[in-house]
Enzyme design. Structure first.
Site, short mmCIF file in Angstrom:
data_model
loop_
_atom_site.label_atom_id
_atom_site.label_comp_id
_atom_site.label_asym_id
_atom_site.label_seq_id
_atom_site.Cartn_x
_atom_site.Cartn_y
_atom_site.Cartn_z
N ASP A 178 -14.14 -6.62 2.87
CA ASP A 178 -13.84 -7.76 3.75
C ASP A 178 -14.09 -7.45 5.23
OD1 ASP A 178 -11.68 -6.06 3.86
OD2 ASP A 178 -10.16 -7.59 3.48
N ARG A 179 -14.26 -6.17 5.58
CA ARG A 179 -14.53 -5.84 6.98
C ARG A 179 -16.02 -5.60 7.20
NH1 ARG A 179 -9.97 -2.05 9.62
NH2 ARG A 179 -8.17 -3.16 8.76
N SER A 196 -7.81 -1.54 0.63
CA SER A 196 -8.79 -1.87 1.66
C SER A 196 -9.45 -0.65 2.29
CB SER A 196 -8.11 -2.73 2.71
OG SER A 196 -9.07 -3.23 3.56
N HIS A 197 -9.24 -0.45 3.59
CA HIS A 197 -9.93 0.62 4.30
C HIS A 197 -9.19 1.95 4.19
CE1 HIS A 197 -6.94 -1.20 6.83
NE2 HIS A 197 -6.83 -0.06 7.46
N ASP A 246 -12.87 -2.59 0.31
CA ASP A 246 -12.82 -3.82 -0.49
C ASP A 246 -13.78 -4.90 0.00
OD1 ASP A 246 -11.25 -4.18 1.80
OD2 ASP A 246 -10.05 -5.74 0.83
N LYS A 261 -11.45 -12.61 4.97
CA LYS A 261 -12.57 -12.18 5.80
C LYS A 261 -13.66 -11.64 4.88
CE LYS A 261 -10.26 -7.83 7.13
NZ LYS A 261 -8.85 -7.88 6.73
N ARG A 281 0.85 -1.20 0.00
CA ARG A 281 0.00 0.00 0.00
C ARG A 281 0.88 1.24 0.00
NH1 ARG A 281 -4.91 -1.86 4.11
NH2 ARG A 281 -4.94 -3.97 3.29
N ASP A 322 -15.99 -2.16 4.48
CA ASP A 322 -14.90 -1.26 4.11
C ASP A 322 -14.73 -1.19 2.59
OD1 ASP A 322 -13.78 -3.78 3.72
OD2 ASP A 322 -11.78 -3.15 4.35
C1 VG1 Z 1 -5.01 -4.05 9.97
C2 VG1 Z 1 -5.73 -4.85 11.03
C3 VG1 Z 1 -5.61 -6.33 10.72
C4 VG1 Z 1 -6.15 -6.59 9.31
C5 VG1 Z 1 -5.43 -5.73 8.31
C6 VG1 Z 1 -5.97 -5.86 6.91
O1 VG1 Z 1 -3.64 -4.34 9.99
O2 VG1 Z 1 -5.22 -4.58 12.31
O3 VG1 Z 1 -6.31 -7.07 11.70
O4 VG1 Z 1 -5.99 -7.95 8.98
O5 VG1 Z 1 -5.54 -4.36 8.69
O6 VG1 Z 1 -7.32 -5.52 6.86
P1 VG1 Z 1 -2.57 -3.41 10.71
O7 VG1 Z 1 -1.24 -4.04 10.43
O8 VG1 Z 1 -2.76 -2.05 10.14
O9 VG1 Z 1 -2.92 -3.42 12.15
V1 VG1 Z 1 -7.96 -4.85 5.46
O10 VG1 Z 1 -9.54 -4.76 5.58
O11 VG1 Z 1 -6.96 -3.56 5.28
O12 VG1 Z 1 -7.53 -5.95 4.22
CO CO Z 2 -10.44 -4.56 3.71
#
Ligand code: VG1
Ligand code: CO
Length: 563
Positions: free
Chosen positions: A292-293, A122-123, A290, A389, A25, A288
């Site tokens: 998955d959340r 993702s988010h 993409d 997820k 990212r 979120d």
């Molecule tokens: C975060 C979350 C983690 C999750 C990851 C990807 O990672 O804490 O639990 O699996 O995002 O989610 P980090 O390293 O920022 O804590 V997503 O929805 O971005 O694919």
């Molecule tokens: Co996501």
């Protein structure tokens, strides 16, 4: 001009293409540098195993969350896949390059693809001045394990040239059907259809329709946050469950997510939260960028903490969800996720695995049939129906639980609040909170972690001399995968107290600039189950912040996001 395969030389390799918790990212502007995206895609294509001798080339799935730069990246991947001299024979791509992360995982499995390239951060916010991301998933449909992401990183660090087809006309990704790009076949598929079919094999749609039919006043509101789930939610909740298009808000997929931060939590999904709590909507949910959340909220200011969510789903699974009717193999959670799931596992005689943060650590357990349901405190919940997820799956699971709860408790109030009260009455409650300090200086964050690692309060000692806080165990979390023996260390500093409380510090691996520190706190109460979580956890959080000297290192006196 006929398309020609060309080798493009790099002046120097890129040294910053190390994937984090979930893919690479970076700012869009970073991906837009000449050869930058090509370099990482070349690394992925190199990581794809060569087809067996005599076998035809592989199929690769491509799709993303609709964010800015996704279209360009998809066309680029097509031109580079077409230059793999038969290693990749076919690409399956979502309509307009759109696929939710769960839908991509499903397609990889269903179509026996060698893997997939997911175009998402993702988010993280999207748009020309925000983030883009690329993630590689392997043939089980799940995120590439660390062994592979490390190989991709190493490859990019020494890359001298990459192959690409020149003069290949753009494939019209808005046209469903099969296209030809040189020797490469490109199949553009409906983004939603296969995923909807998957859910039909998991949940009892007829029962849910009957549940809503019997309760015309039951209100549902799903917030897609202008992320990828809009079309999925409209089809599933709006049409299939008959709730109408009004049940979905922010359903249009926008390249900048409407300027918002597509992260379903109480801070960034505030519009939904306000509507649900003001209008007493029975079931509110958000997903979120993409898809998955998930976040689940409801009337009476109910918020389902994600650590509780996975535990409640595991508790109800065999009764509420047809896919699990023959029982569960096991359950799992990421390390910082609370122990509520462990209690459900104990009661149901299931193994509960504790893995590092990131969905990639669940895949092996699922493939080995040791794991059915798992979750992370970060609004991630899912099962072995795919290897990601799955936000919409979680919403469907909760609606199914409400329907099962209504059946099991005739005459009782049917609400998220009632389901949670019933759960806490059986298991007690793990209060849980997370503080995020976003965009702090990298040096400050690293310094804080280094000092804390060196000075973790030892077993038997008191945290800051507090007699209620006797340390039982502390350490830096590491994990050995029980299936393939791979070892991962440095996954978060934890301090567990004798009274069952715990706090954890770790650095985020999904940001694109600066550092984000996450503090997780949990405290168990067997009987006091309706305290205010932030109040219940206040002393523990304050102690943790003081032990880590967070303010000293970062200058921050308050978190950016509180969960
Ligand atoms: C975060 C979350 C983690 C999750 C990851 C990807 O990672 O804490 O639990 O699996 O995002 O989610 P980090 O390293 O920022 O804590 V997503 O929805 O971005 O694919
Ligand atoms: Co996501």
């Amino acid at each position: 001009m006929a398309p020609t395969r060309r080798l493009v030389a790099l002046d120097a390799p890129f040294t910053d293409q190390k994937p984090g918790t979930s893919g690479l990212r970076k700012r869009v502007k970073v991906f837009q540098q000449p050869h930058y995206t090509e370099s990482f895609v070349a690394g992925i294509l190199a990581a794809v195993p060569a087809p067996a001798a005599g076998a035809s080339g592989h199929t690769l799935v491509v799709g993303g969350d609709g964010r800015y730069y996704g279209q360009e990246a998809a066309q680029l991947i097509i031109r580079m896949a077409a230059a793999t001299e038969g290693k990749i024979a076919k690409i399956i791509v979502g309509h307009k390059a759109i696929l939710s992360t769960p839908a991509a995982s499903n397609l990889i499995r269903k179509r026996q693809a060698v893997g997939g390239i997911l175009l998402t951060a993702s988010h993280n916010p999207g748009g020309p001045n925000n983030d883009f991301g690329i993630k590689y998933n392997v043939s089980n449909g799940g995120p590439a394990p660390e062994g592979i992401t490390n190989k991709i990183y190493d490859f990019t660090k020494t890359l001298k040239e990459y192959a690409i087809m020149e003069d290949l006309p753009e494939v019209d990704l808005s046209e469903i059907g099969t296209h030809q790009a040189g020797d490469l076949e490109v199949e553009v598929v409906d983004s939603v259809a296969d995923y909807v079919e998957l859910l039909h094999g998991i949940f009892d749609f007829a029962k849910l329709r009957a549940f809503f039919a019997a309760r015309p006043d039951f209100k549902v509101l799903v917030d897609s946050m202008h992320g990828v789930t809009g079309p999925y939610a409209l089809r599933i909740f709006g049409e299939e469950l008959g709730l109408g298009a009004g049940a979905v808000m922010n359903a249009t997929v926008l390249p900048d997510f409407g300027g918002g931060h597509p992260d379903p939590n109480l801070t960034y999904a505030h519009d939904l939260v306000e509507r649900v709590w003001r209008d007493e909507i029975d079931f509110g949910a958000a997903s979120d960028g993409d898809g998955d959340r998930n976040m689940i909220i409801g009337a009476h200011k109910t918020f389902v903490n994600p650590s509780d969510s996975v535990a409640v789903i595991a508790h109800w699974a065999t009764e509420a969800i047809p896919y699990f009717k023959n029982g569960l193999h096991g359950v799992a959670r990421s390390m910082p996720t609370s122990g509520a799931l462990d209690r459900v596992a104990t009661k149901h005689a299931l193994t509960c695995y504790e893995v590092p943060t990131g969905w990639k650590f669940f895949g092996n357990l699922m493939d080995a049939q040791r794991l059915s349901i798992c979750g992370e405190e970060s609004f991630g919940t899912g099962s072995d129906h795919i290897r990601e997820k799955d936000g919409i799956w979680a919403m469907m699971a909760w609606l199914s639980i409400l329907a099962a709860f209504a059946e099991a408790n005739p005459g009782a109030e049917v609400s998220l609040r009632a389901v949670l009260a019933d759960f806490y009455a059986q298991y007690g409650r793990h209060y849980f909170a997370r503080y995020d300090y976003e965009d702090v200086s990298s040096d400050g964050a690293k310094g804080m972690m280094a000092e804390l690692r060196a000075n973790l309060p030892a077993a038997g000692s008191l945290v800051l001399g507090n007699a209620d806080m006797v340390v039982q165990e502390s350490g830096d979390f590491s994990y050995t995968d029980p299936v393939d023996g791979s070892f991962t260390s440095g996954q978060g500093l934890y301090v567990r107290l004798e009274n069952g409380s715990r706090f954890v510090f770790r650095l985020s691996g999904t940001g694109s600039q600066g550092a984000t520190i996450r503090l997780y706190a949990e405290q168990y109460h067997a009987s006091q189950v309706d305290l205010d979580p932030q109040q219940a956890l206040g002393p523990l959080l304050r102690a943790a912040l003081a032990v880590a000297k967070l303010q000293e290192y970062t200058g921050r006196d308050a978190p950016t996001v509180i969960t």
